[in-house]
Design a protein around this motif. Structure first.
Motif: not given
Lengths: 293, 245
Positions: A174-183, B68-75
């Motif tokens: 909710v706070v930061n969709r972009f950064a959450a995705r990067l996590m 790849g998907k972002v989540e997979k690349i993080v993994e």
């Protein structure tokens, strides 16, 4: 004494309807912030919840089980709606998604007419019809149920979002969709959960209000719109502000009904919406925003 | 460790990356410098899986990850510390850090907590502000949180997008030292993107210059620091001026 008792009565009926709006408004806020989507079918989850619950009660199930099962069913419907209607169109424009939710709302209403017909149905109050006298004011016990249940759900939500790891992950989205995705937090997964949970909350709201206002296939339109106003008044991105907005709308409506005329109550809510949008487009409770970069 | 070959990325009709080729070795700091609009952030975004390349390959530890998907690349062990830090303003510093290990928290809570302690030892300053909302920290502190959050993902390769942006020169120095230390302490390979060319080249092992979507110079960072063309274009010291000095 006459005046005070009327005042208390109006406050209570305002809080009752406000708590219903709050449950649905939270759904708006959660979905909007995680997916950027305004789900205009939100009110119809309340309708589905109420009507499903009435059916189960009529089949002879105990009330508590009927409630639990209907909430679960509507939660699943919400999940299906997300996977089948929102997910395939997730890369479309906001307007497209908005229209999809409007379409879904019509589908829900249409299906309800087929199953339950157009006549309003009633659900019996959770704990009898005996009104409570409080300082000369007459209060329906169902009001207390509505306020209690919504406060309890809000407390549970608060706990979930602030104390659990998964809840914090949703908050991060909710706070930061972009950064959450990067996590590695998958927005698609979160969107699924957000819509499902909001559907469940909506269902609960519909069930709680059904003994007071009845339930019919089109009850979701007004409830949904009012909850939407509440969410917008709160700025759409802030759950506590949306809750405050919901109670504000509820109380405002009940006072309009009590002191002016019930015909004006919708007009007053919509006027409030316009005023807020004209003068404080970030919401009634928005602080002067400033962010460090 | 990371090999990018003939990579083309478009934003709509705009051809942003025009056949990028470079290689990063295990345990090094690789700096990529260039001016605004050169395509640096797009390159990081493409490696991280946010943008899909039109053609070309990205190979990480002998495995292709181009689409790849972002989540997979993080993994897989690549994490991106984004431009402008992008920390979670409303969440506490502690939550910000813990969310960095989202992809392994469920299965491996114990090691996440161990890493949490380790990251705090690495950034002792953060220990005093664990409960403070991220949005209230200063720019330098936010950058520490962003890097710490990246470390919590336990990445093999950490990509940083302009960590010095908007920070005072002294703090830029701190951040650069932190990156050097990080390489030593955690053995993290680092891909650093910077407009602060001098600061980046000073800590990097290898470097390249990106200009309008193409790599124009590539080599050892120390050599690039001495390169006349780079001195002229990016370090703001022209030959004439230096002669005067």
């Amino acid at each position: 004494m006459e005046l005070t008792s009327q005042f208390i009565q109006l406050i209570f009926s305002g809080l009752t309807i406000g708590s219903i709006y709050a449950l649905i408004a939270i759904g708006f806020v959660i979905i909007y912030n995680i997916t950027g989507l305004l789900n205009l079918a939100q009110g119809d989850f309340a309708m589905l919840g109420a009507l499903t619950c009435i059916s189960f009660v009529n089949m002879g199930f105990p009330l508590i089980i009927a409630i639990a099962v209907s909430v679960v069913i509507v939660t699943i419907i919400g999940g299906l709606f997300e996977r089948l209607a929102i997910y395939p169109a997730r890369n479309s424009s906001t307007a497209t998604l908005l229209i999809i939710t409007i379409g879904a709302a019509f589908v829900f209403r249409g299906i309800s007419i087929l199953i339950w017909g157009t006549q309003p149905l009633a659900l019996r109050p959770f704990s009898g019809n005996q009104n409570i006298n409080f300082l000369d004011a007459t209060i329906q016990p169902q009001s207390l149920w509505a306020i209690g249940i919504s406060l309890l759900s809000l407390a549970v939500l608060y706990y979930f979002f602030n104390k659990t790891y998964l809840g914090k992950a949703v908050t991060a989205c909710v706070v930061n969709r972009f950064a959450a995705r990067l996590m590695g937090i998958s927005p698609q997964k979160m969107s699924f959960w957000a819509v499902s949970i909001s559907a469940g909350l909506g269902a609960l709201a519909g069930i709680v209000i059904a003994p007071i206002s009845g339930a019919s296939y089109d009850m979701g339109i007004m409830i949904g719109l009012k909850a939407f106003i509440a969410a917008v008044i709160g700025g759409l991105s802030n759950a506590p502000a949306a809750i405050a907005g919901a109670f504000l709308i509820g109380i405002l409506e009940s006072f309009t009904e009590g002191y002016l005329s019930s015909g004006y109550k919708d007009a007053i809510s919509f006027t409030l919406l316009l005023i807020v949008l004209f003068f404080m487009p970030n919401g009634l409770f928005s602080k002067v925003s400033g962010k460090r970069v | 460790m990371l090999v990018v070959d003939n990579l083309h990325t478009y934003h709509g009709y705009l051809h942003v990356l025009k056949g990028i080729h470079f290689e990063i070795k295990q345990g090094e700091i690789f700096a990529m410098v260039g001016s605004n609009g050169a395509g640096k952030s797009t390159l990081l975004g493409t490696i991280a899986g946010i943008y899909k390349p039109r053609s070309g390959t990205i190979v990480f530890e002998n495995e292709e990850i181009s689409y790849g998907k972002v989540e997979k690349i993080v993994e897989k062990g690549i994490c991106l510390v984004p431009e402008r830090r992008q920390i979670f303003d409303d969440l506490s510093v502690k939550d910000n850090l813990l969310l960095g290990s989202y992809h392994r928290y469920k299965n491996d809570k114990k090691s996440v907590m161990e890493d949490f302690e380790q990251v705090l030892d690495f950034f002792p300053k953060l220990k005093t502000m664990l409960d403070r909302p991220g949005g209230l920290l200063s720019g330098g502190e936010q950058q520490m949180v962003a890097i710490g959050r990246g470390l919590m993902a336990k990445p093999k390769l950490m990509m940083l997008d302009e960590p010095s942006l908007g920070l005072a020169p002294l703090i830029v120095k701190d951040i650069m030292n932190i990156l050097k230390q990080m390489k030593k302490t955690f053995g993290t390979t680092i891909l650093l993107i910077e407009q602060n060319v001098k600061a980046a080249l000073q800590i990097a092992d290898h470097a390249c210059v990106l200009d309008r979507g193409e790599i124009v110079i590539q080599g050892k960072a120390s050599d690039l620091l001495e390169d006349e063309k780079i001195k002229d274009t990016y370090l703001g010291i022209s030959k004439k001026e230096r002669l005067k000095l």
